[in-house]
Design an enzyme around this catalytic site. Structure first.
Site, short mmCIF file in Angstrom:
data_model
loop_
_atom_site.label_atom_id
_atom_site.label_comp_id
_atom_site.label_asym_id
_atom_site.label_seq_id
_atom_site.Cartn_x
_atom_site.Cartn_y
_atom_site.Cartn_z
N GLY A 248 0.76 -1.25 0.00
CA GLY A 248 0.00 0.00 0.00
C GLY A 248 0.78 1.28 0.00
CD GLU A 290 0.58 -9.65 0.90
OE1 GLU A 290 -0.36 -8.85 0.73
OE2 GLU A 290 0.40 -10.85 1.12
NE ARG A 335 -2.64 3.01 -11.51
CZ ARG A 335 -2.46 4.13 -10.86
NH1 ARG A 335 -1.82 5.13 -11.44
NH2 ARG A 335 -2.91 4.29 -9.64
CE1 TYR A 339 -8.32 1.68 -9.88
CE2 TYR A 339 -6.32 1.94 -11.18
CZ TYR A 339 -7.29 1.13 -10.62
OH TYR A 339 -7.22 -0.23 -10.80
CB CYS A 366 -12.72 4.87 -30.65
SG CYS A 366 -11.95 4.78 -32.25
CE1 TYR A 394 -1.34 -3.47 -8.87
CE2 TYR A 394 -0.34 -1.46 -8.04
CZ TYR A 394 -0.77 -2.76 -7.84
OH TYR A 394 -0.60 -3.34 -6.62
N1 LLP Z 1 -1.42 -7.20 -1.08
C1 LLP Z 1 -2.71 -7.30 -1.41
C2 LLP Z 1 -3.53 -8.30 -0.76
C3 LLP Z 1 -3.26 -6.44 -2.36
O1 LLP Z 1 -4.54 -6.53 -2.67
C4 LLP Z 1 -2.43 -5.47 -2.99
C5 LLP Z 1 -2.97 -4.58 -4.01
C6 LLP Z 1 -1.07 -5.42 -2.64
C7 LLP Z 1 -0.61 -6.29 -1.65
C8 LLP Z 1 -0.11 -4.45 -3.26
O2 LLP Z 1 -0.47 -3.15 -3.05
P1 LLP Z 1 0.55 -1.97 -3.42
O3 LLP Z 1 1.75 -2.06 -2.52
O4 LLP Z 1 0.95 -2.14 -4.84
O5 LLP Z 1 -0.23 -0.74 -3.19
N2 LLP Z 1 -4.76 -1.42 -9.97
C9 LLP Z 1 -4.69 -0.43 -8.91
C10 LLP Z 1 -4.07 -1.00 -7.66
C11 LLP Z 1 -4.81 -2.16 -7.09
C12 LLP Z 1 -4.13 -2.73 -5.89
C13 LLP Z 1 -4.80 -3.96 -5.46
N3 LLP Z 1 -4.16 -4.65 -4.39
C14 LLP Z 1 -3.93 0.79 -9.40
O6 LLP Z 1 -3.56 0.83 -10.58
O7 LLP Z 1 -3.73 1.72 -8.66
#
Ligand code: LLP
Length: 453
Positions: A248, A290, A335, A339, A366, A394
């Site tokens: 996150g 993660e 994105r 978002y 388009c 992403y």
């Molecule tokens: N762990 C779990 C269980 C998750 O659902 C996610 C992201 C992560 C770790 C990794 O999160 P990060 O560190 O990358 O923030 N497609 C969206 C982001 C969706 C994230 C979903 N889960 C975007 O382009 O912003």
């Protein structure tokens, strides 16, 4: 202008990444092109790990592969000593095919299929992060059939509401993910798991959201999760070996973004965690995390070639808007539409020139697929190469064939060397999976013969 990782402006005024002049990359590999900065990915992995290990030694960093996964990324992540979080059959398969150490893989998903669970159990991956009661039943059946054991983490929803786009926040109570803590579901899931001998309950998991620019929701999650650990211990006598706090941490999409540094983040989280554990009288679990975006987001740059440019009248100041269209858009970066994501751009072949013009960078799909509204750029003309920054997470991962566009190639750059790690799709790829039923084939053959006669 922000320069990230190994990005620099070279002697001829062009943008360079990993020692490669990006205008050369564009000429050699074509555009749109995703350029991944290997040194920055490695540095991020090391710095994230070190930030936590120096403060809380029992530490495991799992790279969230959903952010960006290809066969070539797996050995890189492995070499950096990280684990891997996968969230689908395809991600799990990619990791296994790439020979990623199976014990270092965690499997996620809120609706895992039998096939996913069977593959994970048969290969003996590190943990399955269990999301729901149906999954516990399925896992019992799969482990019984295979006469195997598997370690599980129970995914809980800590009930914190992060300050991010609602599509990427997951830790609030009203969510499809995980077991609710307040209503007792999380504890019940632990109980059921403990009652199944082939499942080894190893700890708990949560993930509060993504692109978080402060630590508040993570801190709330730490408190809620330590309380849950305490409750589990009180009610079942079992201690959690693992506490997984998900990912996150946000990144810089624009110069004004100030996400916490890895050290600031680690300091806040580990302080809060150790304080909560001490207060609860609990032994220190292994802390798992993660991160996806934080490790790979800033390491990616997308190159585009400028095409049509038009200036149109608008009602607001300054009275006109200049649309600069590029050769990609929604299909390589959804994105902005999904978002309201924001980006910055560098004119790669005039990187040293002042970026003082305001232009709107549009895609070529388009629909109104604007990549960046009111971007700051150097004066532009058709044929210029634009570098959109922070597209490592992403983007390739969410690319599509919308409008039957070809998904771009990906190159990994380092020390002046560029390696193709994903080939650009071809027109043949675009029709490869299409099938035409015989009756339509006959008709089009008739049509074709009629048009010939
Ligand atoms: N762990 C779990 C269980 C998750 O659902 C996610 C992201 C992560 C770790 C990794 O999160 P990060 O560190 O990358 O923030 N497609 C969206 C982001 C969706 C994230 C979903 N889960 C975007 O382009 O912003």
């Amino acid at each position: 202008m922000m320069l990230l990782g190994t990005q620099r402006i070279n002697e001829v005024g062009n943008l360079e990444i990993g020692g490669c002049d990006v205008t050369r990359l564009a000429a050699e590999f074509g555009t749109p092109l995703y350029v991944m900065d290997e040194a920055l990915i490695r540095e991020n992995c090391r710095r994230y790990r070190a930030a936590f290990e120096s403060r809380y030694p029992k530490n495991i960093i799992c790279y969230a592969s959903k952010a960006f996964l290809t066969m070539a990324i797996c050995p890189l992540i492995e070499e950096e000593g990280l684990y891997l979080d996968v969230a689908s059959l395809g991600e799990l398969y990619t990791a296994l095919r790439a020979g990623f150490p199976r014990r270092r893989i965690n499997l996620h998903g809120n609706n895992k299929s039998r096939e996913e669970l069977e593959l994970a159990v048969s290969r003996g991956i590190g943990h399955i992060v269990v999301d729901n009661f149906l999954e516990i039943e399925m896992l019992e059946a799969v482990t019984r059939e295979q006469t195997r054991q598997i370690a599980v983490l129970i995914r809980a929803t800590p009930g914190v509401d992060p300050d991010t786009h609602k599509f990427i926040s997951t830790g609030q109570a009203d969510t499809k993910f995980g077991f609710n803590i307040q209503d007792g579901s999380a504890l019940e899931a632990v109980r059921r798991t403990l009652a199944i001998p082939s499942l080894h309950f190893d700890g708990i998991h949560c993930h509060v959201g993504s692109q978080l620019l402060d630590t508040e929701s993570h801190e709330g999650a730490v408190d809620a999760m330590v309380q849950l650990m305490q409750q589990i211990r009180r009610e079942t006598g079992v201690a959690c070996n693992v506490l997984n706090l998900g990912g996150g941490l946000g990144v810089r999409y624009r110069s004004e973004h100030r996400p916490p540094t890895f050290d600031e983040f680690a300091e806040t989280i580990t302080r809060r965690l150790t304080a909560a554990l001490d207060a609860a009288g609990l032994p220190y679990p292994t802390l798992q995390q993660e991160p996806g975006r934080a490790l790979i987001g800033e390491a990616g740059t997308t190159l585009y070639t400028v095409g049509a440019i038009k200036t149109v009248p608008i009602l607001q100041e300054p009275g006109t808007r200049t649309y600069v269209s590029v050769d990609g858009g929604l299909s390589d970066n959804p994105r902005p539409q999904l978002y309201d994501a924001v980006y910055e751009v560098i004119v790669a072949n005039r990187a040293g020139a002042p970026h003082d013009q305001t232009v709107t960078i549009a895609g070529k799909h388009c629909e109104t697929d604007v990549l960046i509204w009111d971007a700051k750029a150097a004066p532009l003309q058709p044929g210029d190469i634009l570098a959109v920054q922070t597209t490592g997470a992403y983007n390739y991962a969410m690319a599509s064939n919308y409008n039957r566009f070809l998904r771009p190639a990906v190159v990994l750059v380092r020390d002046g060397q560029a390696d193709l790690i994903v080939e650009r799709e071809s027109l043949t790829d675009i029709v490869r999976k299409d099938r035409v039923p015989a009756r339509l084939r006959q008709r089009s053959a008739r049509g074709a013969s009629r048009s010939r006669s």
